[in-house]
Design a protein around this motif. Structure first.
Motif, PDB file in Angstrom:
ATOM      1  N   ALA A  83       5.627   4.305   6.750  1.00  0.00           N
ATOM      2  CA  ALA A  83       5.557   3.984   8.220  1.00  0.00           C
ATOM      3  C   ALA A  83       4.202   4.045   8.481  1.00  0.00           C
ATOM      4  N   GLY A  84       3.309   4.954   7.903  1.00  0.00           N
ATOM      5  CA  GLY A  84       2.035   4.751   8.437  1.00  0.00           C
ATOM      6  C   GLY A  84       1.363   3.599   7.786  1.00  0.00           C
ATOM      7  N   THR A  85       1.485   3.209   6.719  1.00  0.00           N
ATOM      8  CA  THR A  85       0.536   2.035   6.191  1.00  0.00           C
ATOM      9  C   THR A  85       1.234   0.527   6.601  1.00  0.00           C
ATOM     10  N   ILE A  86       2.533   0.617   7.069  1.00  0.00           N
ATOM     11  CA  ILE A  86       3.080  -0.325   7.937  1.00  0.00           C
ATOM     12  C   ILE A  86       2.533  -0.460   9.109  1.00  0.00           C
ATOM     13  N   ILE A  87       2.465   0.351  10.086  1.00  0.00           N
ATOM     14  CA  ILE A  87       2.181   0.520  11.278  1.00  0.00           C
ATOM     15  C   ILE A  87       0.551   0.222  11.103  1.00  0.00           C
ATOM     16  N   LEU A 129       0.842  -1.028   0.113  1.00  0.00           N
ATOM     17  CA  LEU A 129      -0.100  -0.114   0.133  1.00  0.00           C
ATOM     18  C   LEU A 129       0.852   1.189  -0.093  1.00  0.00           C
ATOM     19  N   GLY A 130       2.080   1.249   0.727  1.00  0.00           N
ATOM     20  CA  GLY A 130       2.941   2.208   0.533  1.00  0.00           C
ATOM     21  C   GLY A 130       3.372   2.465  -0.808  1.00  0.00           C
ATOM     22  N   ILE A 185      -1.187  11.805   4.680  1.00  0.00           N
ATOM     23  CA  ILE A 185      -0.550  10.690   5.590  1.00  0.00           C
ATOM     24  C   ILE A 185      -1.975   9.705   6.174  1.00  0.00           C
ATOM     25  N   TRP A 186      -2.872  10.574   6.635  1.00  0.00           N
ATOM     26  CA  TRP A 186      -4.002   9.976   7.271  1.00  0.00           C
ATOM     27  C   TRP A 186      -4.687   9.162   6.484  1.00  0.00           C
ATOM     28  N   ILE A 224      11.024  12.107   2.246  1.00  0.00           N
ATOM     29  CA  ILE A 224      10.526  12.367   3.451  1.00  0.00           C
ATOM     30  C   ILE A 224       9.264  11.869   3.703  1.00  0.00           C
ATOM     31  N   PHE A 225       8.450  12.635   2.630  1.00  0.00           N
ATOM     32  CA  PHE A 225       6.910  12.194   2.772  1.00  0.00           C
ATOM     33  C   PHE A 225       6.602  10.604   2.424  1.00  0.00           C
ATOM     34  N   PHE A 226       7.518  10.137   1.601  1.00  0.00           N
ATOM     35  CA  PHE A 226       7.313   8.632   1.230  1.00  0.00           C
ATOM     36  C   PHE A 226       7.496   7.914   2.324  1.00  0.00           C
ATOM     37  N   THR A 227       8.667   8.197   3.124  1.00  0.00           N
ATOM     38  CA  THR A 227       9.136   7.392   4.326  1.00  0.00           C
ATOM     39  C   THR A 227       8.101   7.350   5.241  1.00  0.00           C
ATOM     40  N   ALA A 228       7.389   8.733   5.541  1.00  0.00           N
ATOM     41  CA  ALA A 228       6.232   8.875   6.500  1.00  0.00           C
ATOM     42  C   ALA A 228       5.012   8.010   6.093  1.00  0.00           C
TER      43      ALA A 228
END
Length: 318
Positions: free
Chosen positions: A27-31, A5-6, A87-88, A20-24
Protein backbone atom coordinates in the motif's frame (compact mmCIF):
# COMPACT_ATOMS: atom_id res chain seq x y z
CA UNK A 1 6.59 0.85 -10.44
CA UNK A 2 4.93 0.99 -7.04
CA UNK A 3 3.81 -2.63 -7.35
CA UNK A 4 7.27 -3.69 -8.56
CA UNK A 5 8.91 -1.91 -5.64
CA UNK A 6 6.51 -3.67 -3.26
CA UNK A 7 7.73 -6.95 -4.74
CA UNK A 8 11.37 -5.98 -4.28
CA UNK A 9 10.57 -5.06 -0.67
CA UNK A 10 10.15 -8.77 0.09
CA UNK A 11 13.95 -8.89 0.15
CA UNK A 12 13.37 -7.77 3.77
CA UNK A 13 12.61 -10.96 5.78
CA UNK A 14 10.30 -9.02 8.10
CA UNK A 15 8.08 -8.11 5.15
CA UNK A 16 8.40 -11.44 3.36
CA UNK A 17 7.28 -13.54 6.33
CA UNK A 18 4.25 -11.50 7.39
CA UNK A 19 1.31 -11.01 4.99
CA UNK A 20 0.03 -8.01 6.98
CA UNK A 21 3.41 -6.29 6.77
CA UNK A 22 3.64 -7.11 3.05
CA UNK A 23 0.18 -5.64 2.40
CA UNK A 24 1.07 -2.49 4.36
CA UNK A 25 4.31 -2.02 2.43
CA UNK A 26 2.58 -2.66 -0.89
CA UNK A 27 0.00 0.00 0.00
CA UNK A 28 2.83 2.40 0.87
CA UNK A 29 4.74 1.84 -2.37
CA UNK A 30 1.63 2.08 -4.55
CA UNK A 31 0.33 5.26 -2.87
CA UNK A 32 3.85 6.69 -2.63
CA UNK A 33 4.48 6.12 -6.32
CA UNK A 34 1.38 8.21 -7.12
CA UNK A 35 1.56 10.83 -4.36
CA UNK A 36 3.58 13.53 -6.21
CA UNK A 37 0.86 13.62 -8.88
CA UNK A 38 -1.94 14.33 -6.40
CA UNK A 39 -1.65 17.91 -7.65
CA UNK A 40 -3.59 16.76 -10.74
CA UNK A 41 -6.67 17.76 -8.75
CA UNK A 42 -5.71 21.38 -9.50
CA UNK A 43 -6.96 20.81 -13.05
CA UNK A 44 -10.46 20.99 -11.61
CA UNK A 45 -9.79 24.65 -10.82
CA UNK A 46 -8.33 25.79 -14.14
CA UNK A 47 -5.50 25.06 -16.56
CA UNK A 48 -3.41 28.03 -15.46
CA UNK A 49 -3.24 26.89 -11.84
CA UNK A 50 -2.60 23.30 -12.93
CA UNK A 51 0.16 24.31 -15.36
CA UNK A 52 1.90 26.53 -12.85
CA UNK A 53 1.89 23.95 -10.05
CA UNK A 54 1.81 20.48 -11.65
CA UNK A 55 5.13 18.73 -11.02
CA UNK A 56 6.17 21.79 -9.06
CA UNK A 57 6.00 21.92 -5.26
CA UNK A 58 4.58 18.38 -5.00
CA UNK A 59 7.78 17.07 -6.64
CA UNK A 60 10.10 19.25 -4.54
CA UNK A 61 12.61 18.05 -1.94
CA UNK A 62 10.48 19.08 1.09
CA UNK A 63 7.37 17.38 -0.33
CA UNK A 64 9.30 14.23 -1.21
CA UNK A 65 10.26 14.01 2.46
CA UNK A 66 6.70 14.86 3.54
CA UNK A 67 5.02 12.23 1.32
CA UNK A 68 7.17 9.45 2.73
CA UNK A 69 6.54 10.44 6.34
CA UNK A 70 2.85 11.22 5.87
CA UNK A 71 1.83 8.10 3.93
CA UNK A 72 3.84 5.72 6.10
CA UNK A 73 2.47 7.49 9.20
CA UNK A 74 -1.13 6.97 8.09
CA UNK A 75 -0.47 3.30 7.36
CA UNK A 76 1.22 2.90 10.75
CA UNK A 77 -1.84 4.38 12.48
CA UNK A 78 -4.04 1.83 10.68
CA UNK A 79 -1.68 -1.11 11.30
CA UNK A 80 0.29 -0.09 14.42
CA UNK A 81 2.13 -3.40 14.84
CA UNK A 82 4.21 -3.02 11.69
CA UNK A 83 7.87 -1.90 12.00
CA UNK A 84 7.57 1.78 11.07
CA UNK A 85 11.09 2.23 9.73
CA UNK A 86 10.51 -0.52 7.14
CA UNK A 87 7.24 0.94 5.87
CA UNK A 88 8.74 4.44 5.77
CA UNK A 89 11.83 3.33 3.82
CA UNK A 90 9.92 1.61 1.01
CA UNK A 91 7.26 4.33 0.81
CA UNK A 92 9.88 7.09 0.64
CA UNK A 93 11.78 5.13 -2.01
CA UNK A 94 8.60 4.90 -4.13
CA UNK A 95 8.10 8.67 -3.89
CA UNK A 96 11.73 9.33 -4.82
CA UNK A 97 11.55 6.93 -7.76
CA UNK A 98 8.47 8.71 -9.13
CA UNK A 99 10.18 12.11 -9.09
CA UNK A 100 13.41 10.68 -10.49
CA UNK A 101 11.63 9.08 -13.45
CA UNK A 102 9.75 12.33 -14.19
CA UNK A 103 13.05 14.17 -14.61
CA UNK A 104 13.95 12.12 -17.68
CA UNK A 105 11.01 13.14 -19.89
CA UNK A 106 10.54 16.42 -21.76
CA UNK A 107 7.91 17.84 -19.39
CA UNK A 108 10.24 17.61 -16.40
CA UNK A 109 9.79 18.72 -12.80
CA UNK A 110 10.89 21.38 -10.33
CA UNK A 111 12.57 18.64 -8.30
CA UNK A 112 15.25 20.92 -6.81
CA UNK A 113 12.90 23.35 -5.11
CA UNK A 114 13.38 25.22 -2.80
CA UNK A 115 17.00 25.59 -3.97
CA UNK A 116 16.03 26.21 -7.61
CA UNK A 117 12.72 26.79 -9.40
CA UNK A 118 14.24 25.68 -12.70
CA UNK A 119 12.32 23.04 -14.63
CA UNK A 120 14.47 19.94 -15.05
CA UNK A 121 13.39 17.87 -18.05
CA UNK A 122 16.18 15.88 -19.70
CA UNK A 123 14.00 14.83 -22.63
CA UNK A 124 15.22 11.35 -23.50
CA UNK A 125 12.43 9.12 -22.12
CA UNK A 126 8.85 9.33 -23.37
CA UNK A 127 6.16 10.17 -20.81
CA UNK A 128 4.65 6.80 -21.71
CA UNK A 129 7.49 4.51 -22.69
CA UNK A 130 6.38 1.14 -24.10
CA UNK A 131 9.69 -0.53 -23.24
CA UNK A 132 9.41 0.41 -19.56
CA UNK A 133 5.72 -0.46 -19.44
CA UNK A 134 6.22 -3.83 -21.17
CA UNK A 135 9.14 -4.71 -18.90
CA UNK A 136 6.89 -4.30 -15.86
CA UNK A 137 4.09 -6.36 -17.43
CA UNK A 138 6.59 -9.17 -18.14
CA UNK A 139 7.81 -8.91 -14.55
CA UNK A 140 4.27 -9.21 -13.17
CA UNK A 141 3.66 -12.25 -15.37
CA UNK A 142 6.78 -14.02 -14.06
CA UNK A 143 5.77 -13.12 -10.50
CA UNK A 144 2.29 -14.60 -10.99
CA UNK A 145 3.91 -17.76 -12.40
CA UNK A 146 5.88 -18.19 -9.18
CA UNK A 147 9.18 -16.43 -9.85
CA UNK A 148 10.83 -14.46 -7.07
CA UNK A 149 9.70 -10.81 -7.33
CA UNK A 150 13.03 -9.70 -5.87
CA UNK A 151 15.18 -11.43 -8.49
CA UNK A 152 12.70 -10.67 -11.29
CA UNK A 153 12.48 -6.93 -10.74
CA UNK A 154 16.11 -6.44 -9.79
CA UNK A 155 17.04 -7.98 -13.14
CA UNK A 156 14.42 -5.88 -14.94
CA UNK A 157 15.56 -2.68 -13.24
CA UNK A 158 19.19 -3.43 -14.06
CA UNK A 159 18.20 -3.83 -17.71
CA UNK A 160 16.12 -0.63 -17.56
CA UNK A 161 19.15 1.28 -16.23
CA UNK A 162 21.01 0.10 -19.34
CA UNK A 163 18.02 1.20 -21.44
CA UNK A 164 18.10 4.67 -19.87
CA UNK A 165 21.83 4.91 -20.62
CA UNK A 166 21.16 3.87 -24.22
CA UNK A 167 18.47 6.54 -24.65
CA UNK A 168 20.73 9.16 -23.04
CA UNK A 169 23.51 8.22 -25.47
CA UNK A 170 21.07 8.46 -28.42
CA UNK A 171 20.12 11.96 -27.33
CA UNK A 172 23.74 13.06 -27.01
CA UNK A 173 24.56 11.69 -30.48
CA UNK A 174 21.57 13.57 -31.90
CA UNK A 175 22.59 16.81 -30.17
CA UNK A 176 26.14 16.55 -31.50
CA UNK A 177 24.81 16.06 -35.02
CA UNK A 178 22.53 19.09 -34.66
CA UNK A 179 25.39 21.29 -33.44
CA UNK A 180 27.47 20.24 -36.44
CA UNK A 181 24.57 20.95 -38.84
CA UNK A 182 23.38 24.36 -37.58
CA UNK A 183 25.21 27.60 -36.87
CA UNK A 184 24.97 29.50 -33.59
CA UNK A 185 22.89 26.85 -31.78
CA UNK A 186 21.78 28.22 -28.42
CA UNK A 187 19.32 25.54 -27.33
CA UNK A 188 18.24 22.01 -28.27
CA UNK A 189 15.00 20.61 -26.87
CA UNK A 190 14.38 16.93 -27.50
CA UNK A 191 11.16 15.02 -27.02
CA UNK A 192 11.26 11.27 -27.75
CA UNK A 193 8.25 9.54 -29.28
CA UNK A 194 6.92 6.04 -28.68
CA UNK A 195 9.10 4.90 -31.59
CA UNK A 196 12.71 4.25 -30.61
CA UNK A 197 13.96 5.83 -33.84
CA UNK A 198 11.89 9.03 -33.99
CA UNK A 199 12.47 12.20 -31.94
CA UNK A 200 10.78 15.59 -31.96
CA UNK A 201 13.31 18.41 -31.78
CA UNK A 202 13.08 22.18 -31.30
CA UNK A 203 16.28 24.11 -32.05
CA UNK A 204 17.03 27.67 -31.05
CA UNK A 205 19.73 29.60 -32.91
CA UNK A 206 20.69 33.24 -32.72
CA UNK A 207 18.19 34.25 -35.42
CA UNK A 208 15.73 31.37 -35.88
CA UNK A 209 13.63 28.63 -34.35
CA UNK A 210 13.75 25.29 -36.12
CA UNK A 211 11.26 22.50 -35.54
CA UNK A 212 12.64 19.17 -36.67
CA UNK A 213 11.96 15.47 -36.75
CA UNK A 214 14.85 13.06 -36.35
CA UNK A 215 14.29 9.60 -37.81
CA UNK A 216 17.08 7.11 -37.19
CA UNK A 217 19.54 10.00 -36.94
CA UNK A 218 18.35 11.78 -40.09
CA UNK A 219 17.26 15.31 -39.20
CA UNK A 220 14.39 16.76 -41.23
CA UNK A 221 13.36 20.40 -40.73
CA UNK A 222 9.55 20.58 -40.72
CA UNK A 223 9.15 24.25 -39.71
CA UNK A 224 11.29 27.31 -39.17
CA UNK A 225 10.48 30.73 -37.76
CA UNK A 226 12.31 33.98 -37.34
CA UNK A 227 13.35 34.43 -33.73
CA UNK A 228 11.65 37.71 -32.94
CA UNK A 229 11.82 39.00 -29.36
CA UNK A 230 8.52 39.71 -27.65
CA UNK A 231 8.05 43.47 -28.10
CA UNK A 232 7.70 45.77 -25.13
CA UNK A 233 4.31 47.19 -26.13
CA UNK A 234 1.16 48.02 -24.18
CA UNK A 235 -0.65 45.03 -25.69
CA UNK A 236 2.13 42.62 -24.71
CA UNK A 237 2.43 44.04 -21.22
CA UNK A 238 -1.31 43.51 -20.71
CA UNK A 239 -1.11 40.02 -22.22
CA UNK A 240 1.62 39.03 -19.75
CA UNK A 241 -0.59 40.01 -16.80
CA UNK A 242 -3.16 37.37 -17.78
CA UNK A 243 -2.94 34.31 -15.53
CA UNK A 244 -3.06 31.86 -18.46
CA UNK A 245 -0.27 33.60 -20.37
CA UNK A 246 1.77 34.06 -17.20
CA UNK A 247 1.50 30.33 -16.38
CA UNK A 248 2.49 29.39 -19.94
CA UNK A 249 5.54 31.67 -19.94
CA UNK A 250 6.67 30.34 -16.57
CA UNK A 251 6.75 26.82 -17.99
CA UNK A 252 7.54 26.94 -21.71
CA UNK A 253 11.21 26.65 -22.67
CA UNK A 254 10.95 27.59 -26.32
CA UNK A 255 8.04 29.43 -27.91
CA UNK A 256 7.16 31.96 -30.58
CA UNK A 257 4.45 34.62 -30.52
CA UNK A 258 1.81 35.96 -32.89
CA UNK A 259 -0.33 39.10 -32.74
CA UNK A 260 -3.46 39.37 -34.89
CA UNK A 261 -5.68 42.46 -35.12
CA UNK A 262 -9.46 42.10 -35.39
CA UNK A 263 -12.20 44.77 -35.45
CA UNK A 264 -13.17 44.36 -31.79
CA UNK A 265 -9.99 42.98 -30.22
CA UNK A 266 -6.37 41.94 -30.63
CA UNK A 267 -5.40 38.30 -30.24
CA UNK A 268 -1.98 37.50 -28.81
CA UNK A 269 -0.84 33.90 -29.09
CA UNK A 270 2.17 32.14 -27.60
CA UNK A 271 3.04 28.76 -29.14
CA UNK A 272 5.32 26.15 -27.60
CA UNK A 273 7.49 24.59 -30.31
CA UNK A 274 8.42 21.36 -28.51
CA UNK A 275 5.25 19.37 -29.03
CA UNK A 276 4.45 19.52 -32.75
CA UNK A 277 2.00 16.76 -33.64
CA UNK A 278 0.41 16.16 -37.07
CA UNK A 279 1.27 19.65 -38.36
CA UNK A 280 -0.22 21.21 -35.23
CA UNK A 281 1.28 22.85 -32.14
CA UNK A 282 -1.07 21.77 -29.34
CA UNK A 283 0.44 23.61 -26.37
CA UNK A 284 -0.50 27.30 -26.52
CA UNK A 285 -1.55 30.35 -24.56
CA UNK A 286 -3.97 32.78 -26.21
CA UNK A 287 -5.46 36.03 -24.93
CA UNK A 288 -7.95 38.40 -26.54
CA UNK A 289 -7.57 42.08 -25.60
CA UNK A 290 -9.92 44.97 -26.44
CA UNK A 291 -8.81 48.23 -28.01
CA UNK A 292 -8.95 49.87 -24.57
CA UNK A 293 -6.61 47.15 -23.22
CA UNK A 294 -9.14 45.03 -21.34
CA UNK A 295 -8.75 41.26 -21.36
CA UNK A 296 -11.80 39.61 -22.91
CA UNK A 297 -10.89 35.91 -22.81
CA UNK A 298 -7.83 33.72 -22.53
CA UNK A 299 -6.82 30.10 -22.54
CA UNK A 300 -3.75 27.94 -22.00
CA UNK A 301 -3.25 24.21 -22.33
CA UNK A 302 -2.99 21.38 -24.80
CA UNK A 303 -5.58 21.53 -27.55
CA UNK A 304 -5.43 19.68 -30.84
CA UNK A 305 -7.53 21.68 -33.29
CA UNK A 306 -8.08 25.35 -34.07
CA UNK A 307 -11.86 24.85 -33.93
CA UNK A 308 -11.72 23.55 -30.37
CA UNK A 309 -9.40 26.38 -29.38
CA UNK A 310 -11.83 28.96 -30.74
CA UNK A 311 -14.65 27.27 -28.81
CA UNK A 312 -12.62 27.83 -25.65
CA UNK A 313 -12.14 31.48 -26.61
CA UNK A 314 -15.71 32.12 -27.67
CA UNK A 315 -16.92 35.57 -26.59
CA UNK A 316 -20.69 35.47 -26.55
CA UNK A 317 -21.35 39.18 -26.47
CA UNK A 318 -19.29 39.75 -29.60
Amino acid sequence: MGIALGGIATIDPVIQQNPIFFTAVMAGTIIGSHAPDFDTILKLRNNAVYLRHHRGITHSIPLMIFWGLFISGIIYLIVPDIPYINIWFWTALAVFLHVLVDIFNAYGTQAFRPFSRKWVGLGFINTFDPVIFSAHIIGFAFWLLGASPVKTFLIIYFLLVLYYLKRFWQKKVLERKIRRSFYNVEGIFTSPTISQKIWRVAITTKDKFYVARANDGNIQIVDQFERTPVPDTEIMRVAKTDQNVDAFLSFSKVYRWEQTEYDAYTEVRFIDLRYRSKDHYPFVAVVKITKDLQILKSYTGWIFSEAKLQDKLLIEDL
